[in-house]
Design a protein around this motif. Structure first.
Motif, PDB file in Angstrom:
ATOM      1  N   ALA A  56       0.838  -1.192   0.000  1.00  0.00           N
ATOM      2  CA  ALA A  56       0.000   0.000   0.000  1.00  0.00           C
ATOM      3  C   ALA A  56       0.880   1.251   0.000  1.00  0.00           C
ATOM      4  N   THR A  57       0.383   2.304  -0.620  1.00  0.00           N
ATOM      5  CA  THR A  57       1.045   3.601  -0.546  1.00  0.00           C
ATOM      6  C   THR A  57       0.570   4.302   0.719  1.00  0.00           C
ATOM      7  N   VAL A  58       1.491   4.612   1.613  1.00  0.00           N
ATOM      8  CA  VAL A  58       1.138   5.215   2.896  1.00  0.00           C
ATOM      9  C   VAL A  58       1.907   6.516   3.058  1.00  0.00           C
ATOM     10  N   GLU A  59       1.190   7.579   3.404  1.00  0.00           N
ATOM     11  CA  GLU A  59       1.806   8.882   3.603  1.00  0.00           C
ATOM     12  C   GLU A  59       1.261   9.520   4.873  1.00  0.00           C
ATOM     13  N   SER A  60       2.093  10.254   5.566  1.00  0.00           N
ATOM     14  CA  SER A  60       1.633  11.008   6.725  1.00  0.00           C
ATOM     15  C   SER A  60       0.781  12.186   6.257  1.00  0.00           C
ATOM     16  N   VAL A  61      -0.279  12.460   6.990  1.00  0.00           N
ATOM     17  CA  VAL A  61      -1.187  13.540   6.622  1.00  0.00           C
ATOM     18  C   VAL A  61      -1.512  14.377   7.850  1.00  0.00           C
ATOM     19  N   ALA A  62      -1.961  15.596   7.610  1.00  0.00           N
ATOM     20  CA  ALA A  62      -2.448  16.472   8.666  1.00  0.00           C
ATOM     21  C   ALA A  62      -3.968  16.535   8.592  1.00  0.00           C
ATOM     22  N   VAL A  63      -4.597  16.724   9.748  1.00  0.00           N
ATOM     23  CA  VAL A  63      -6.055  16.852   9.824  1.00  0.00           C
ATOM     24  C   VAL A  63      -6.362  18.232  10.384  1.00  0.00           C
ATOM     25  N   GLY A  64      -6.867  19.121   9.540  1.00  0.00           N
ATOM     26  CA  GLY A  64      -7.154  20.482   9.959  1.00  0.00           C
ATOM     27  C   GLY A  64      -8.520  20.610  10.587  1.00  0.00           C
ATOM     28  N   GLY A  65      -9.043  21.821  10.554  1.00  0.00           N
ATOM     29  CA  GLY A  65     -10.367  22.067  11.109  1.00  0.00           C
ATOM     30  C   GLY A  65     -10.314  22.695  12.483  1.00  0.00           C
ATOM     31  N   PRO A  66     -11.440  22.730  13.179  1.00  0.00           N
ATOM     32  CA  PRO A  66     -11.527  23.388  14.487  1.00  0.00           C
ATOM     33  C   PRO A  66     -10.578  22.779  15.520  1.00  0.00           C
ATOM     34  N   GLU A  67     -10.197  23.572  16.489  1.00  0.00           N
ATOM     35  CA  GLU A  67      -9.385  23.081  17.592  1.00  0.00           C
ATOM     36  C   GLU A  67     -10.185  22.079  18.432  1.00  0.00           C
ATOM     37  N   LYS A  68      -9.450  21.262  19.162  1.00  0.00           N
ATOM     38  CA  LYS A  68     -10.093  20.190  19.927  1.00  0.00           C
ATOM     39  C   LYS A  68     -11.126  20.736  20.914  1.00  0.00           C
ATOM     40  N   GLY A  69     -10.810  21.823  21.631  1.00  0.00           N
ATOM     41  CA  GLY A  69     -11.754  22.353  22.612  1.00  0.00           C
ATOM     42  C   GLY A  69     -13.070  22.756  21.994  1.00  0.00           C
ATOM     43  N   GLU A  70     -13.021  23.325  20.824  1.00  0.00           N
ATOM     44  CA  GLU A  70     -14.251  23.721  20.133  1.00  0.00           C
ATOM     45  C   GLU A  70     -15.053  22.494  19.714  1.00  0.00           C
ATOM     46  N   LEU A  71     -14.349  21.463  19.281  1.00  0.00           N
ATOM     47  CA  LEU A  71     -15.028  20.219  18.903  1.00  0.00           C
ATOM     48  C   LEU A  71     -15.648  19.529  20.113  1.00  0.00           C
ATOM     49  N   VAL A  72     -14.922  19.512  21.233  1.00  0.00           N
ATOM     50  CA  VAL A  72     -15.456  18.913  22.455  1.00  0.00           C
ATOM     51  C   VAL A  72     -16.749  19.617  22.864  1.00  0.00           C
ATOM     52  N   ALA A  73     -16.758  20.944  22.793  1.00  0.00           N
ATOM     53  CA  ALA A  73     -17.963  21.690  23.162  1.00  0.00           C
ATOM     54  C   ALA A  73     -19.127  21.371  22.229  1.00  0.00           C
ATOM     55  N   ALA A  74     -18.856  21.280  20.937  1.00  0.00           N
ATOM     56  CA  ALA A  74     -19.915  20.978  19.970  1.00  0.00           C
ATOM     57  C   ALA A  74     -20.458  19.571  20.175  1.00  0.00           C
ATOM     58  N   TYR A  75     -19.536  18.621  20.318  1.00  0.00           N
ATOM     59  CA  TYR A  75     -19.983  17.237  20.534  1.00  0.00           C
ATOM     60  C   TYR A  75     -20.740  17.115  21.852  1.00  0.00           C
ATOM     61  N   GLY A  76     -20.216  17.731  22.910  1.00  0.00           N
ATOM     62  CA  GLY A  76     -20.876  17.652  24.207  1.00  0.00           C
ATOM     63  C   GLY A  76     -22.278  18.212  24.177  1.00  0.00           C
TER      64      GLY A  76
END
Length: 485
Positions: free
Chosen positions: A298-318
């Motif tokens: 398999a072709t495997v490459e490291s990637v970045a995952v952007g988007g909102p910061e974790k704290g903002e995501l925790v608040a939205a999910y919560g």
């Protein structure tokens, strides 16, 4: 140990259909094993020995007549005691106040399993309404991973994962609002599929529209990737009872997807989703699995995952998750003429009451505002997946926890809040709805570590293809501690 209890579901079903394996004999082997080992994990809430024997005899009679009972002919299946019901069978939602509650209908997923020839052996343990990441409640107590009886199976589909891992059933069902399939799969060393929203019908009642915020789905668990793919072939497809259910593509079965060659796969790898502290041993184990995936072609490459910061995501999910649980309690109160939190406080875990009360504190504007955060994360994950068949990452920040062990407040030297959202790397994909297959990556000090394989929306087949290659290069079938007992 009986010879058949750890065999793949696909193999035993083929033997039953061919008439070379009696489904009655197979079931008796499983029931004997449940009797012998059931107390070790405490996986089941209700064992349906008599009903299962009657069903197994029906399958055997069909084979003797020359009929095909279906792709799951005679396969012993366990169903989670939440989100799945069978008429006349106790359905407790993981709550002591509902110890004697009996289901008055059979849900679509259970109907499909039985129509495919499966034999339901019992219902499996879950925390109250599946509200947390460990399986424990005041009704039957904690469920352990078979790898260590002192450690929890994870939640909320912990009973199903433990039953599969300990050879007490061949397949099991779970549900997932924030990792409830993936967390126990990681803790118990089994495979799970969190499908895209609507792929597996969820005929929720009285509110058929509630499961989209966050995305709550049903899915299977098994010991092999082929077996969960086979279960998906049975479970997936539209149903009139689910307004969100979607048509399934008719060009390829899920099982066929497991045959793809590693050289055809392009995979992105993130060790932490750019947000989470991960134990070095977990990171190394998942990293080794990724390296083996690359060595397989398999072709495997490291990637970045952007988007909102974790704290903002925790608040939205919560906001959205706790509102969902508050809604579920309101429905139960109305259906049963009670006030669950006030009338039965001593029979419920404090974490459950706290979750519900938090959900009651949000209004509709809070609930919908969180969707803008979800959208930004969705766009970021889509961007990460662009050009790749799948994204792989750990499922949990650490190996399985002890039953009463607090959630970590420090991981790899980094302080964290001790919340479930710090320990699991799964819940972001309930905000976005991407399908995820969880597979065992390896063992750390004899405890299983799971890896998530995330694919594009409605592309479960690519996730299954990557997971199948991982299984080929890092097989785990010999790792189960009860294999020779």
């Amino acid at each position: 140990m009986s010879d058949d209890c750890f065999r793949p579901a696909a193999d035993v079903a083929a033997d039953v259909r061919a008439g070379t394996l009696s489904p009655v004999t197979l079931l008796d082997q499983y029931l004997d094993r449940i009797d012998e080992r059931g107390d070790r994990t405490n996986a089941f809430v209700t064992v349906l020995a008599d009903e299962a024997r009657e069903r197994a005899r029906e399958v055997e009679t069909a084979v003797e007549r020359g009929d095909d009972p279906g792709p799951l002919a005679g396969v012993p299946v366990a169903i989670k005691d939440l989100g799945y019901t069978k008429t006349g069978v106790r359905h407790t939602y993981g709550m002591a106040p509902f110890a004697d509650n009996v289901a008055d209908r059979t849900t679509v997923a259970v109907e499909r399993l039985e129509s495919a020839g499966a034999v339901v052996v019992g219902t499996t343990n879950t925390p109250e309404l599946g509200h947390t990441v460990r399986t424990d409640n005041e009704l039957v107590g904690p469920t352990a991973t078979p790898f260590d009886p002192e450690r929890n199976a994870g939640g909320s589909s912990g009973g199903s994962a433990a039953a599969v891992a300990d050879g007490l059933c061949a397949l099991a069902t779970g549900s997932d609002v924030g990792g409830s399939l993936r967390t126990p799969a990681s803790c118990c060393g089994v495979v799970s599929v969190k499908p895209s929203f609507g792929v597996v019908p969820r005929d929720a009642r009285p509110d058929a529209f509630r499961t989209h915020t966050p995305f709550g789905v049903l899915g299977p668990m098994a010991r092999t990737v082929e077996d969960v793919a086979l279960a998906m072939d049975v479970l997936a497809g539209p149903a009139d009872a689910d307004p969100y259910s979607v048509p399934r593509p008719d060009d390829e079965s899920y099982t066929t997807a497991t045959e793809r060659d590693a050289a055809d796969l392009d995979v992105g790898y993130s060790p932490d989703l750019d947000r989470f502290a991960v134990d070095p041993a977990v990171r190394d184990t998942v990293g080794d699995a990724v390296s083996d995936l690359a060595d397989a072609g398999a072709t495997v490459e490291s990637v970045a995952v952007g988007g909102p910061e974790k704290g903002e995501l925790v608040a939205a999910y919560g906001t959205q998750a706790t509102t969902l649980f508050a809604t579920l309690v309101r429905e139960l109160n109305e259906a049963h003429g009670m006030d669950l939190l006030d009338d039965h406080a001593d029979d419920l875990r404090s974490s459950f009451a706290q979750t519900v009360r938090m959900g009651r504190g949000y209004d509709a504007l809070d609930y919908t505002t969180a969707d803008t955060v979800r959208t930004r994360l969705y766009d970021a994950v889509e961007e990460t997946l662009d050009g790749y068949d799948a994204l792989v990452c750990p499922a949990l920040a650490t190996p399985p926890l002890a039953h009463d062990e607090p959630l970590p407040t420090e991981v790899d030297g980094e302080s964290v809040a001790g919340l479930p959202m710090d320990w699991t790397l799964s819940w972001p994909f309930n905000l976005t709805g991407h399908p995820v297959v969880t597979v065992p990556a390896g063992l750390v000090d004899g405890l299983p570590v799971g890896m998530q394989v995330v694919a594009g929306r409605y592309d479960e087949r690519s996730a299954l293809a990557v997971a199948s290659v991982v299984e080929r290069v890092r097989p785990w079938r010999e790792d189960y501690p009860g294999l020779d007992e």
